[in-house]
Design a protein around this motif. Structure first.
Motif, PDB file in Angstrom:
ATOM      1  N   GLU A  33       0.825  -1.191   0.000  1.00 28.57           N
ATOM      2  CA  GLU A  33       0.000   0.000   0.000  1.00 28.57           C
ATOM      3  C   GLU A  33       0.867   1.251   0.000  1.00 28.57           C
ATOM      4  OE1 GLU A  33      -2.696  -0.090   3.217  1.00 28.57           O
ATOM      5  OE2 GLU A  33      -3.765  -1.883   2.523  1.00 28.57           O
ATOM      6  N   ALA A  34       0.410   2.267  -0.673  1.00 33.23           N
ATOM      7  CA  ALA A  34       1.111   3.553  -0.685  1.00 33.23           C
ATOM      8  C   ALA A  34       0.900   4.238   0.655  1.00 33.23           C
ATOM      9  CB  ALA A  34       0.579   4.420  -1.815  1.00 33.23           C
ATOM     10  N   ALA A  35       1.952   4.864   1.181  1.00 37.82           N
ATOM     11  CA  ALA A  35       1.866   5.529   2.487  1.00 37.82           C
ATOM     12  C   ALA A  35       2.940   6.607   2.567  1.00 37.82           C
ATOM     13  CB  ALA A  35       2.062   4.520   3.617  1.00 37.82           C
ATOM     14  N   PRO A  36       2.679   7.664   3.338  1.00 42.70           N
ATOM     15  CA  PRO A  36       3.718   8.669   3.557  1.00 42.70           C
ATOM     16  C   PRO A  36       4.797   8.134   4.492  1.00 42.70           C
ATOM     17  CG  PRO A  36       1.775   9.198   4.843  1.00 42.70           C
ATOM     18  CD  PRO A  36       1.409   8.015   3.993  1.00 42.70           C
ATOM     19  N   ALA A  37       5.976   8.673   4.414  1.00 36.30           N
ATOM     20  CA  ALA A  37       7.084   8.318   5.313  1.00 36.30           C
ATOM     21  C   ALA A  37       7.895   9.583   5.575  1.00 36.30           C
ATOM     22  CB  ALA A  37       7.956   7.229   4.700  1.00 36.30           C
ATOM     23  N   LEU A  38       7.472  10.328   6.587  1.00 33.23           N
ATOM     24  CA  LEU A  38       8.122  11.600   6.895  1.00 33.23           C
ATOM     25  C   LEU A  38       9.385  11.388   7.731  1.00 33.23           C
ATOM     26  CD1 LEU A  38       5.057  13.855   7.831  1.00 33.23           C
ATOM     27  CD2 LEU A  38       6.081  13.453   5.588  1.00 33.23           C
ATOM     28  N   ALA A  39      10.381  12.212   7.471  1.00 33.45           N
ATOM     29  CA  ALA A  39      11.613  12.251   8.265  1.00 33.45           C
ATOM     30  C   ALA A  39      11.986  13.707   8.462  1.00 33.45           C
ATOM     31  CB  ALA A  39      12.741  11.489   7.576  1.00 33.45           C
ATOM     32  N   ILE A  40      12.719  13.969   9.561  1.00 34.63           N
ATOM     33  CA  ILE A  40      13.022  15.352   9.926  1.00 34.63           C
ATOM     34  C   ILE A  40      14.519  15.558  10.038  1.00 34.63           C
ATOM     35  CG2 ILE A  40      12.924  14.969  12.428  1.00 34.63           C
ATOM     36  CD1 ILE A  40      11.421  17.643  12.634  1.00 34.63           C
ATOM     37  N   SER A  41      14.984  16.762   9.709  1.00 33.32           N
ATOM     38  CA  SER A  41      16.402  17.085   9.841  1.00 33.32           C
ATOM     39  C   SER A  41      16.750  17.303  11.311  1.00 33.32           C
ATOM     40  CB  SER A  41      16.744  18.326   9.023  1.00 33.32           C
ATOM     41  OG  SER A  41      16.026  19.455   9.494  1.00 33.32           O
ATOM     42  N   THR A  42      18.036  17.410  11.610  1.00 34.84           N
ATOM     43  CA  THR A  42      18.523  17.505  12.988  1.00 34.84           C
ATOM     44  C   THR A  42      18.853  18.942  13.359  1.00 34.84           C
ATOM     45  OG1 THR A  42      19.429  15.273  12.859  1.00 34.84           O
ATOM     46  CG2 THR A  42      20.297  16.692  14.584  1.00 34.84           C
ATOM     47  N   LEU A  43      18.410  19.361  14.521  1.00 38.19           N
ATOM     48  CA  LEU A  43      18.757  20.691  15.024  1.00 38.19           C
ATOM     49  C   LEU A  43      20.227  20.733  15.438  1.00 38.19           C
ATOM     50  CD1 LEU A  43      15.688  21.566  17.283  1.00 38.19           C
ATOM     51  CD2 LEU A  43      16.363  22.752  15.180  1.00 38.19           C
ATOM     52  N   PRO A  44      20.918  21.862  15.235  1.00 38.94           N
ATOM     53  CA  PRO A  44      22.312  21.975  15.672  1.00 38.94           C
ATOM     54  C   PRO A  44      22.422  22.055  17.192  1.00 38.94           C
ATOM     55  CG  PRO A  44      21.542  24.068  14.783  1.00 38.94           C
ATOM     56  CD  PRO A  44      20.456  23.069  14.521  1.00 38.94           C
ATOM     57  N   LYS A  56      16.361  28.322  15.144  1.00 43.60           N
ATOM     58  CA  LYS A  56      16.782  27.490  14.013  1.00 43.60           C
ATOM     59  C   LYS A  56      15.536  26.904  13.340  1.00 43.60           C
ATOM     60  CE  LYS A  56      21.106  28.179  14.894  1.00 43.60           C
ATOM     61  NZ  LYS A  56      21.960  28.976  13.979  1.00 43.60           N
ATOM     62  N   SER A  57      15.753  26.209  12.220  1.00 47.29           N
ATOM     63  CA  SER A  57      14.654  25.587  11.494  1.00 47.29           C
ATOM     64  C   SER A  57      14.967  24.130  11.222  1.00 47.29           C
ATOM     65  CB  SER A  57      14.404  26.318  10.167  1.00 47.29           C
ATOM     66  OG  SER A  57      13.980  27.640  10.390  1.00 47.29           O
ATOM     67  N   VAL A  58      13.914  23.345  11.042  1.00 44.07           N
ATOM     68  CA  VAL A  58      14.064  21.953  10.636  1.00 44.07           C
ATOM     69  C   VAL A  58      13.244  21.725   9.370  1.00 44.07           C
ATOM     70  CG1 VAL A  58      14.554  21.025  12.917  1.00 44.07           C
ATOM     71  CG2 VAL A  58      12.185  21.255  12.163  1.00 44.07           C
ATOM     72  N   THR A  59      13.668  20.755   8.586  1.00 45.89           N
ATOM     73  CA  THR A  59      12.986  20.419   7.338  1.00 45.89           C
ATOM     74  C   THR A  59      12.377  19.030   7.441  1.00 45.89           C
ATOM     75  OG1 THR A  59      14.493  21.791   6.037  1.00 45.89           O
ATOM     76  CG2 THR A  59      13.272  20.081   4.854  1.00 45.89           C
ATOM     77  N   ILE A  60      11.100  18.940   7.103  1.00 49.67           N
ATOM     78  CA  ILE A  60      10.376  17.675   7.110  1.00 49.67           C
ATOM     79  C   ILE A  60      10.223  17.223   5.659  1.00 49.67           C
ATOM     80  CG2 ILE A  60       8.260  16.494   7.777  1.00 49.67           C
ATOM     81  CD1 ILE A  60       7.835  18.761   9.830  1.00 49.67           C
ATOM     82  N   THR A  61      10.713  16.042   5.337  1.00 49.60           N
ATOM     83  CA  THR A  61      10.684  15.520   3.968  1.00 49.60           C
ATOM     84  C   THR A  61       9.875  14.232   3.925  1.00 49.60           C
ATOM     85  OG1 THR A  61      12.873  16.469   3.532  1.00 49.60           O
ATOM     86  CG2 THR A  61      12.105  14.745   2.023  1.00 49.60           C
ATOM     87  N   ASN A  62       9.074  14.090   2.855  1.00 52.53           N
ATOM     88  CA  ASN A  62       8.260  12.894   2.659  1.00 52.53           C
ATOM     89  C   ASN A  62       8.987  11.932   1.719  1.00 52.53           C
ATOM     90  OD1 ASN A  62       6.318  10.946   2.332  1.00 52.53           O
ATOM     91  ND2 ASN A  62       4.708  12.327   1.614  1.00 52.53           N
ATOM     92  N   TYR A  63       9.508  10.840   2.274  1.00 47.58           N
ATOM     93  CA  TYR A  63      10.198   9.823   1.485  1.00 47.58           C
ATOM     94  C   TYR A  63       9.270   8.669   1.091  1.00 47.58           C
ATOM     95  CZ  TYR A  63      14.496  12.164   2.919  1.00 47.58           C
ATOM     96  OH  TYR A  63      15.492  13.095   3.125  1.00 47.58           O
ATOM     97  N   GLY A  64       7.974   8.839   1.363  1.00 46.33           N
ATOM     98  CA  GLY A  64       7.027   7.766   1.092  1.00 46.33           C
ATOM     99  C   GLY A  64       6.466   7.795  -0.310  1.00 46.33           C
ATOM    100  N   THR A  65       5.373   7.023  -0.519  1.00 39.38           N
ATOM    101  CA  THR A  65       4.750   6.880  -1.832  1.00 39.38           C
ATOM    102  C   THR A  65       3.362   7.500  -1.871  1.00 39.38           C
ATOM    103  OG1 THR A  65       3.959   4.693  -1.158  1.00 39.38           O
ATOM    104  CG2 THR A  65       6.050   4.788  -2.369  1.00 39.38           C
ATOM    105  N   ALA A  66       2.953   8.165  -0.798  1.00 39.78           N
ATOM    106  CA  ALA A  66       1.656   8.833  -0.744  1.00 39.78           C
ATOM    107  C   ALA A  66       1.825  10.158   0.001  1.00 39.78           C
ATOM    108  CB  ALA A  66       0.623   7.958  -0.042  1.00 39.78           C
ATOM    109  N   PRO A  67       0.975  11.124  -0.268  1.00 41.89           N
ATOM    110  CA  PRO A  67       1.105  12.413   0.420  1.00 41.89           C
ATOM    111  C   PRO A  67       0.705  12.328   1.879  1.00 41.89           C
ATOM    112  CG  PRO A  67      -0.861  12.388  -0.955  1.00 41.89           C
ATOM    113  CD  PRO A  67      -0.127  11.125  -1.259  1.00 41.89           C
ATOM    114  N   SER A  68       1.306  13.190   2.694  1.00 45.72           N
ATOM    115  CA  SER A  68       0.855  13.388   4.068  1.00 45.72           C
ATOM    116  C   SER A  68      -0.129  14.548   4.044  1.00 45.72           C
ATOM    117  CB  SER A  68       2.046  13.710   4.980  1.00 45.72           C
ATOM    118  OG  SER A  68       1.608  14.058   6.265  1.00 45.72           O
ATOM    119  N   GLU A  69      -1.383  14.250   4.344  1.00 47.68           N
ATOM    120  CA  GLU A  69      -2.440  15.249   4.179  1.00 47.68           C
ATOM    121  C   GLU A  69      -2.339  16.382   5.184  1.00 47.68           C
ATOM    122  OE1 GLU A  69      -4.316  15.242   1.637  1.00 47.68           O
ATOM    123  OE2 GLU A  69      -3.772  13.251   0.890  1.00 47.68           O
TER     124      GLU A  69
END
Length: 411
Positions: A33-44, A56-69
């Motif tokens: 099944e298609a699903a989102p797979a979010l991962a987050i960057s590391t704070l300094p 500071k800022s962090v970036t959330i990236t979707n490495y999955g096969t479906a959108p995170s709504e």
């Protein structure tokens, strides 16, 4: 020929039966099944001074096969940190162990391969020292639960500040054969609060029973001290003990007083035992560089004795009455930084209001103040720190044995 015909007839019959049975189709559940797979960057990892703002800022990236709504982003701060402002779309609260929390709806859809960036802002309070920050979401973007993933992380911060451990002793006048209660006190004079679940850096108070006396009643929070650390449950009759707050936490001006009931021997002379603030392993923590107030004494004056007794030599003291504080410092050792980038977190302690020790003859403690340096905290989820502290404390015996065995191998 007849055998050949029979075989052919069997094959035709089998084919007819197979044609009558519907083909077996693989269940849809077996398909990926298609699903989102979010991962987050590391704070300094920085070392803010009290009053500094961490922005500071962090970036959330979707490495999955479906959108995170939708994405629910959570930030938790230990008690020496606070949010600089209340942002729109966020709900703020203070949860267990004085942990400050913000839960924010980012209001965006993150498609596969796409990213979203969000700020993390907070300030270091005047009592900041050993701090931790939890931040992130879940792989699907839902609200985080407890525990860490690629989408939810923990950062330990050591503020550029200090904490001052202070030892206070006591003094009593007795007759040979008497039983007397004396108090030894551990206090944090700040400016930073102390929360450390790293075994070698747990704040502790090492108490020597004055020679010529026997400890007949001992606080439950005090373990016999043997070689280089605690060595079992509380029990009377030992020459040295180490006492510590069970949640591994000392707020600014918080003190813990430990009462020892001593039986004075019939042949006792004037005597005293050292009281030393350091760690449970008798290692001076790096955050405490003012060692002038780390040592005090339990002094027992025996009536009718005008000669120094055992334990009265070795170092002068500047105080009088109870809690006379020596001018000499305690030695330092090799202690770990106590930092980690993931795992488990901080817990709070209950303050006793900075009380000083008092003996049964009504004397009170006398101490001085100080400051400097820093160290870190461990890595348990912030709301699970009490259990982590208990686990760390429960493992002290194993660690003490391990340390002694290691020493034996190198000797």
């Amino acid at each position: 020929m007849r055998q050949h015909l029979r075989t052919s007839s069997a094959v035709v019959a089998a084919a007819a039966i197979a044609a009558a049975v519907p083909a077996v189709v693989a269940p849809a559940a077996y398909a990926e099944e298609a699903a989102p797979a979010l991962a987050i960057s590391t704070l300094p990892n920085l070392a803010p001074k009290p009053g500094d703002v961490y922005d500071k800022s962090v970036t959330i990236t979707n490495y999955g096969t479906a959108p995170s709504e939708s994405v629910v982003f959570r930030v938790r701060l230990t008690r020496g940190l606070d949010f600089t402002e209340q942002a729109e779309g966020c709900t703020y609260s203070t949860v267990q162990d004085q942990v400050r929390q913000a839960v924010c709806e980012l209001g965006t859809v993150v498609e596969p391969g796409a990213s979203v960036t969000t700020p993390v802002r907070f300030k270091a309070l005047p009592h900041a020292l050993m701090e931790a920050v939890e931040y992130g979401t879940t792989p699907t973007g839902a609200a985080p639960d407890e525990g860490f993933t690629d989408a939810y992380k923990r950062l330990t911060l050591t503020s550029d500040s200090s904490a001052d451990l202070v030892a206070t002793g006591d003094k009593a006048t007795v007759s040979p054969g008497d039983t007397v209660t004396v108090n030894a006190t551990l206090r944090n004079d700040g400016p930073g609060w102390i929360q450390n679940n790293v075994s070698d850096d747990l704040p502790g108070l090492k108490v020597q029973i004055p020679p010529g006396t026997t400890a007949v009643e001992v606080p439950a929070e005090c373990s016999p001290f043997n070689i280089d650390g605690p060595s079992g449950p509380s029990q009377p009759g030992r020459p040295e003990y180490v006492c510590w707050p069970k949640d591994a936490t000392l707020d600014v001006d918080e003190s813990h007083t430990y009462a020892f009931k001593l039986k004075v021997k019939d042949t006792a002379k004037d005597t005293k035992g050292e009281v030393k603030a350091s760690s449970v392993y008798n290692i001076t923590p790096k955050y405490d560089k003012n060692l002038a107030n780390n040592t005090a004494y339990l002094s027992i004056d025996v009536t009718g004795d005008d000669k120094p007794g055992p334990g009265t030599s070795g170092g002068s003291s500047t105080g009088g009455g109870s809690g006379e504080t020596s001018t000499g410092g305690s030695g330092s050792g090799n202690d770990p930084e106590g930092q980690s980038t993931g795992g488990s977190g901080s817990t709070g302690g209950t303050s006793t209001g900075g009380t000083t020790g008092s003996s049964t003859n009504g004397s009170t403690g006398d101490t001085t103040g100080g400051n400097l340096a820093s160290t870190g905290s461990d890595g348990t989820p912030l709301l699970a720190g009490a259990a982590a502290a208990a686990a760390a404390l429960g493992g002290l015996l194993v660690l003490a044995v391990r340390r002694r065995r290691a020493g034996a191998k190198t000797s």
